[in-house]
Write a protein that holds these residues in place. Structure first.
Motif, PDB file in Angstrom:
ATOM      1  N   HIS A 272       0.826  -1.756  -0.435  1.00 51.56           N
ATOM      2  CA  HIS A 272      -0.029  -0.384   0.172  1.00 51.56           C
ATOM      3  C   HIS A 272       0.693   0.942   0.016  1.00 51.56           C
ATOM      4  CE1 HIS A 272      -2.989  -2.597   1.001  1.00 51.56           C
ATOM      5  NE2 HIS A 272      -3.845  -2.084   0.703  1.00 51.56           N
ATOM      6  N   ARG A 273       2.203   0.932   0.520  1.00 51.31           N
ATOM      7  CA  ARG A 273       3.157   1.985   0.509  1.00 51.31           C
ATOM      8  C   ARG A 273       3.407   2.192  -0.553  1.00 51.31           C
ATOM      9  NH1 ARG A 273       4.657   4.807   5.202  1.00 51.31           N
ATOM     10  NH2 ARG A 273       4.056   2.229   6.146  1.00 51.31           N
ATOM     11  N   GLU A 274       3.533   1.578  -1.626  1.00 51.17           N
ATOM     12  CA  GLU A 274       4.265   1.290  -3.230  1.00 51.17           C
ATOM     13  C   GLU A 274       3.469   2.136  -3.623  1.00 51.17           C
ATOM     14  OE1 GLU A 274       6.696  -1.103  -4.430  1.00 51.17           O
ATOM     15  OE2 GLU A 274       8.292  -1.758  -2.574  1.00 51.17           O
ATOM     16  N   ALA A 275       1.996   1.752  -3.263  1.00 51.31           N
ATOM     17  CA  ALA A 275       0.691   2.499  -4.190  1.00 51.31           C
ATOM     18  C   ALA A 275       0.700   3.587  -4.278  1.00 51.31           C
ATOM     19  CB  ALA A 275      -0.299   1.479  -4.109  1.00 51.31           C
ATOM     20  N   LEU A 276       0.775   3.980  -3.076  1.00 56.38           N
ATOM     21  CA  LEU A 276       0.242   5.032  -2.794  1.00 56.38           C
ATOM     22  C   LEU A 276       1.914   6.907  -3.485  1.00 56.38           C
ATOM     23  CD1 LEU A 276      -1.421   8.195  -1.347  1.00 56.38           C
ATOM     24  CD2 LEU A 276       0.038   7.053   0.770  1.00 56.38           C
ATOM     25  N   ALA A 277       3.442   5.592  -2.901  1.00 57.16           N
ATOM     26  CA  ALA A 277       4.393   6.215  -3.823  1.00 57.16           C
ATOM     27  C   ALA A 277       4.261   6.623  -5.127  1.00 57.16           C
ATOM     28  CB  ALA A 277       6.038   5.576  -3.086  1.00 57.16           C
ATOM     29  N   HIS A 278       3.253   5.261  -5.772  1.00 59.66           N
ATOM     30  CA  HIS A 278       2.964   5.817  -7.424  1.00 59.66           C
ATOM     31  C   HIS A 278       2.821   6.463  -7.349  1.00 59.66           C
ATOM     32  CE1 HIS A 278       5.274   1.492  -7.334  1.00 59.66           C
ATOM     33  NE2 HIS A 278       5.316   1.887  -9.235  1.00 59.66           N
ATOM     34  N   LEU A 279       1.527   7.081  -6.852  1.00 60.34           N
ATOM     35  CA  LEU A 279       0.483   7.884  -7.303  1.00 60.34           C
ATOM     36  C   LEU A 279       0.617   9.175  -6.699  1.00 60.34           C
ATOM     37  CD1 LEU A 279      -3.012   6.680  -5.476  1.00 60.34           C
ATOM     38  CD2 LEU A 279      -1.880   6.456  -7.783  1.00 60.34           C
ATOM     39  N   LEU A 280       1.581   9.762  -5.663  1.00 59.22           N
ATOM     40  CA  LEU A 280       2.785  10.826  -5.621  1.00 59.22           C
ATOM     41  C   LEU A 280       3.330  11.034  -6.613  1.00 59.22           C
ATOM     42  CD1 LEU A 280       2.562  10.594  -2.044  1.00 59.22           C
ATOM     43  CD2 LEU A 280       0.940  11.939  -3.432  1.00 59.22           C
ATOM     44  N   PHE A 281       3.894   9.966  -7.182  1.00 64.65           N
ATOM     45  CA  PHE A 281       4.784  10.645  -8.478  1.00 64.65           C
ATOM     46  C   PHE A 281       4.868  10.340  -9.392  1.00 64.65           C
ATOM     47  CE2 PHE A 281       6.530   7.944 -12.098  1.00 64.65           C
ATOM     48  CZ  PHE A 281       8.042   9.226 -12.507  1.00 64.65           C
ATOM     49  N   GLY A 282       3.176  10.712  -9.734  1.00 59.46           N
ATOM     50  CA  GLY A 282       2.084  10.606 -10.449  1.00 59.46           C
ATOM     51  C   GLY A 282       2.714  12.723 -10.366  1.00 59.46           C
ATOM     52  N   LEU A 283       2.090  13.213  -9.487  1.00 60.62           N
ATOM     53  CA  LEU A 283       1.962  14.654  -9.070  1.00 60.62           C
ATOM     54  C   LEU A 283       2.626  15.152 -10.353  1.00 60.62           C
ATOM     55  CD1 LEU A 283       0.507  14.700  -5.651  1.00 60.62           C
ATOM     56  CD2 LEU A 283      -1.388  14.939  -7.585  1.00 60.62           C
ATOM     57  N   GLY A 284       4.555  14.637 -10.263  1.00 60.92           N
ATOM     58  CA  GLY A 284       5.164  15.493 -10.827  1.00 60.92           C
ATOM     59  C   GLY A 284       6.074  15.105 -12.134  1.00 60.92           C
ATOM     60  N   GLY A 285       5.431  14.319 -12.465  1.00 60.66           N
ATOM     61  CA  GLY A 285       5.497  13.234 -13.827  1.00 60.66           C
ATOM     62  C   GLY A 285       6.102  13.724 -14.945  1.00 60.66           C
ATOM     63  N   GLY A 286       5.110  15.019 -14.975  1.00 60.15           N
ATOM     64  CA  GLY A 286       4.355  15.787 -15.940  1.00 60.15           C
ATOM     65  C   GLY A 286       4.427  15.440 -17.084  1.00 60.15           C
ATOM     66  N   GLY A 287       2.785  14.758 -16.408  1.00 57.85           N
ATOM     67  CA  GLY A 287       1.830  14.517 -17.462  1.00 57.85           C
ATOM     68  C   GLY A 287       1.665  12.758 -17.790  1.00 57.85           C
TER      69      GLY A 287
END
Length: 570
Positions: free
Chosen positions: A28-43
């Motif tokens: 679950h921590r990794e799943a949340l980290a993937h979503l947070l990564f998407g915020l700064g992923g450039g679209g």
């Protein structure tokens, strides 16, 4: 009803996706980290999938709570919409005025309005995120329209980040040829699996603590193990079963939930009867029993006929093979093919890199190599990025163990080794390439293969230079339970970490201080490594003993972002 009896402030096992009750397992921590990564992923697209009840929506709600205030969010939880309905819903969520006097089938005015909004918010430093839950219900034409929305961009970055959350069918949809363009725009993807047996127990304790329980755990240890066996580690099923078990214990005026109470609750919540019991429940009357007897008789007759036909076919084949007369048109240069070769696919050692062989459940090539000892350590080592020392010097065997305990002394190019016995769920939680000791299906010898990928139903093993994909149930039959894995200890500590405690302590202090700076570890005001480790273990759901156990060090590496290989998502 039972809250006051057990001392809860509120029901602990509600199925509502309350972020306060989210248990942050490693997955679950990794799943949340993937979503947070998407915020700064450039679209582009971020993909989060998982089985029904795995906790995807709860992770999504926790993600929404952590989104910065200067980020505009559109959240769609009912995606059974047409393309134009979806665009209208996006406009409503982002408070974009719908164009008036336009045909209900006109898409361009809606896209223009969204584009103008994205450009205007980007100019003032705001991001925009579109989150679509239950995305497996999206039609292909709607997915294509979403892809076109990601074309809205400046010269530096795309203006819209889209997060798709859905069941495993979503991955299958994106693998279709007509959606190849969309699949190529997925910048991050993660599959959320069920909880392990240990995580299930921690999950149950966590939910009780969040609900305000001040007394010891209400569930007996054996009862929690039974909960995992009945639910498979799926959080929603755990909630349903535990809630009913607490109600059952309350009606019995019991102070704790025991195994019998869990079993009775499962009979009410799930259909845990045997197939024969279910069939008998459907056939209550005399006429139904007569129909059942006729069906069973017909099936038995068909089975007997099939066996007779098969025996005759085998006899004819044997007679043909014994005949001295060659088969007509038989090639004199053709080599005979054994039944084993004919039934099992050829597994070529010259398979191109990146390809894999799919092995049927009833076949596995003979395993080679040592079953124990250190000489199979290089098999695992090749799945870690080589260091200069590995390139200049041959790998030495893994270090010896002390008294059969996990091999703390297996130092090789700053890699520490852990070996012992585990389950596949525990290996899934460790999430790193792992050397497995395997047997063949006949039990004739043992060998080694490296587990490199794992999903809910498939596993990828690397052996003899070839990647094989097998069903998880087949791996469970082949695996002896013995494993060896590694983690990175990037400091010069000599041959044994215990002989250089200052280097080990400095290594731990550096990483714990980094977590405190990042806000991932509460600053309790203590400089003691033991106290800091206890605080870290509490955040990870680990036994809070303050000891640098292998599980703690692995989680510490993952938390601070040490570059280590992980299992492939299949």
């Amino acid at each position: 009803m039972y809250a006051q009896h057990f001392g809860f402030l509120r029901p602990p096992f509600s199925i509502a996706p309350d972020p306060r009750s989210l248990y942050m397992s490693e997955s679950h921590r990794e799943a949340l980290a993937h979503l947070l990564f998407g915020l700064g992923g450039g679209g582009g697209f971020v993909l989060l999938t998982g089985e029904i009840g795995a906790g995807k929506t709860t992770v999504c709600r926790a993600f929404i709570e952590q989104i910065p205030k200067r980020c505009n969010v559109a959240y769609i939880f009912n995606p059974k919409l047409s393309a134009i309905e979806l665009l209208q819903t996006v406009c409503e969520e982002l408070r974009i005025p719908l164009p008036g006097g336009v045909s209900g089938e006109a898409i361009k005015p809606l896209v223009d309005g969204i584009n103008e909004f994205l450009l205007r918010t980007h100019a003032v430093g705001q991001n925009t995120v579109l989150i679509i839950d239950e995305a497996q219900n999206l039609a292909p034409e709607v997915l294509e329209q979403l892809r076109l929305l990601t074309n809205l961009e400046t010269s530096e970055r795309k203006l819209l980040q889209i997060i798709l959350i859905g069941q495993p069918e979503l991955r299958t949809m994106l693998a279709r040829p007509e959606l190849e363009q969309l699949a190529q725009r997925v910048i991050a993807r993660y599959h959320l699996g069920p909880l392990s047996a240990d995580d299930t127990q921690r999950y149950i304790r966590h939910r009780q603590a969040v609900a305000g329980l001040s007394r010891p755990n209400v569930f007996a240890r054996a009862a929690m193990k039974r909960v995992h066996a009945l639910t498979g580690g799926v959080p929603r099923r755990i909630n349903l079963l535990c809630d009913r078990a607490l109600l059952g214990a309350y009606t019995l005026n019991a102070a704790r939930v025991e195994v019998d109470t869990v079993n009775r609750a499962a009979a009410e919540v799930f259909d845990v009867r045997s197939p024969w019991q279910r069939l008998r429940a459907l056939c209550l009357g005399r006429r139904e029993r007569a129909v059942l007897a006729a069906v069973v008789g017909a099936v038995l007759l068909l089975a007997a006929g099939a066996m007779l036909w098969q025996n005759r076919a085998v006899a004819r084949t044997a007679a043909t093979r014994q005949s001295p007369t060659p088969l007509p048109h038989a090639s004199l240069s053709a080599s005979p093919t054994s039944p084993t070769t004919a039934s099992a696919p050829a597994l070529s050692a010259s398979r191109p890199q990146g390809a894999y062989a799919t092995v049927p459940p009833d076949h596995w090539p003979a395993v080679d190599g040592p079953a124990s000892g250190g000489s199979d350590w290089p098999l695992l080592l090749q799945h870690w990025r080589p260091s200069p020392r590995q390139a200049s010097a041959p790998a030495t065997p893994g270090a010896a163990t002390r008294g059969g305990a996990p091999c703390e002394a297996a130092w090789l190019d700053r890699l520490a080794c852990l070996e012992g016995r585990a389950t596949l769920e525990e290996l899934r939680a460790m999430n790193r390439p792992t050397l497995l000791t395997l047997r063949d299906l006949e039990g004739n010898g043992q060998g080694s293969a490296v587990l490199t990928g794992l999903s809910a139903d498939m596993a990828q093993l690397h052996a003899a230079g070839i990647d094989y994909r097998l069903p998880v149930l087949t791996v469970a039959r082949l695996w002896t339970g013995q494993f060896r894995t590694a983690w990175r200890m990037d400091f010069d500590a000599g041959p044994r970490p215990s002989t250089h405690p200052p280097a080990r302590k400095a290594w731990l202090q550096t990483r714990l201080a980094l977590l405190q700076q990042q806000g991932a570890l509460p600053d309790g005001g203590s400089s003691s490594v033991t106290a800091q480790l206890i605080a870290f273990q509490n955040t990870q759901g680990l036994p809070a003993d303050g000891k640098p156990t292998p599980a703690t060090l692995m989680r510490l590496n993952r938390a601070v972002g040490v570059a280590e290989p992980v299992l492939l998502p299949l």
